[in-house]
Design an enzyme around this catalytic site. Structure first.
Site, short mmCIF file in Angstrom:
data_model
loop_
_atom_site.label_atom_id
_atom_site.label_comp_id
_atom_site.label_asym_id
_atom_site.label_seq_id
_atom_site.Cartn_x
_atom_site.Cartn_y
_atom_site.Cartn_z
N ASP A 70 0.87 -1.18 0.00
CA ASP A 70 0.00 0.00 0.00
C ASP A 70 0.90 1.22 0.00
OD1 ASP A 70 -2.29 -1.54 0.12
OD2 ASP A 70 -2.41 -1.47 2.29
N ASP A 97 -13.52 -5.73 -1.55
CA ASP A 97 -13.37 -5.62 -0.10
C ASP A 97 -14.73 -5.89 0.52
OD1 ASP A 97 -10.75 -4.76 -0.55
OD2 ASP A 97 -11.33 -2.64 -0.55
#
Length: 252
Positions: A11, A130
């Site tokens: 990330d 997600d």
């Protein structure tokens, strides 16, 4: 049987790798290019880079980062975050990315999946989902890095994603993310059993056994992890040797 893949996820914020718990509380994990190079040497099969800010200014920084990654590693890598239109896809592929991951934009505009698959091939299109286990026992999809609930449920959306031409699905359990208690193997197994495209498991890796279970119980095609690699808790070569000893088909 196709070899199972180990995929570190990075990330990225301001060119640095960060890691959070349940999608919040981020801490610095190091230089994104250098980490990618280390993982490539250790035997990672692929990498995923996600731009977690994805503002206009950050986008320029991220494209420069993608160019550096492409110049420094020799394994395939996927990039995602802030990809909203075909122009974004084109820029990132031209910068050297092998695959593109779309998430919130695909939920808002599902035809984007078809456009990417039609113009660049299904193998380029990774749809990230997600989802969180809700109190009613349903898995609900979320937007914007797990912050905004939608009215889409995991299995219905995953089937639509496949039918629209995605090459694979990156499924992250928000419920399991960052807490290192193992992947969401029950729902993974149900997903892999209902779809015909590869599923990448994400969210929950804390020890070697968790990867084994994702492959054997969850039947995942690949397992993605972040903090266990970034903070030196696990070496990919050692992990792969462990999985091989457990009878799992793995690339050495």
């Amino acid at each position: 049987m196709l070899a199972k893949r180990i995929i570190p996820c990075l990330d990225v914020k301001d060119g640095k790798t960060v890691k959070g718990i349940n999608f919040i509380n981020f801490r610095d994990a190091g230089d994104a290019v250098e980490l990618g190079r280390q993982y490539s040497k250790q035997g990672a099969d692929e990498l995923v880079y996600l731009d977690i800010i994805a503002s206009h200014e950050e986008r320029k920084t991220f494209i420069e980062l993608v160019k550096k990654v492409a110049a420094n590693i020799n394994i395939p890598f996927t990039v995602g975050g802030g990809i909203n239109e075909m122009q974004d896809v084109d820029r990132l592929l031209n910068a050297g990315a092998d695959k593109i991951s779309v998430n919130s934009a695909a939920l808002r505009n599902p035809s984007l999946i078809e456009d990417i698959a039609k113009n660049f091939g299904s193998q380029v299109c990774v749809v990230a989902i997600d989802a969180k286990l809700e109190a009613d026992g349903q898995w609900l999809c979320y937007l914007n890095g797990g912050r905004i609930p939608t009215n889409q449920y995991l299995f219905k959306w995953a089937n639509e994603v496949e039918s629209r031409g995605a090459g694979e699905i990156l499924f992250t359990s928000i419920t399991h993310d960052g807490v290192k208690n193992g992947y969401a193997n029950e729902v993974l197994s149900a997903l892999t059993g209902s779809l015909h495209i590869p599923i990448i498991a994400s969210g929950g890796a804390g020890k070697q056994e968790h990867f084994r279970d994702a492959f054997i119980i969850g039947k995942a095609d690949a397992a993605l992890a972040a903090s266990v690699f970034h903070f030196g808790e696990m070496n990919i070569k050692v992990l792969k040797n462990y999985l091989w000893r457990k009878g799992i088909s793995i690339r050495n």
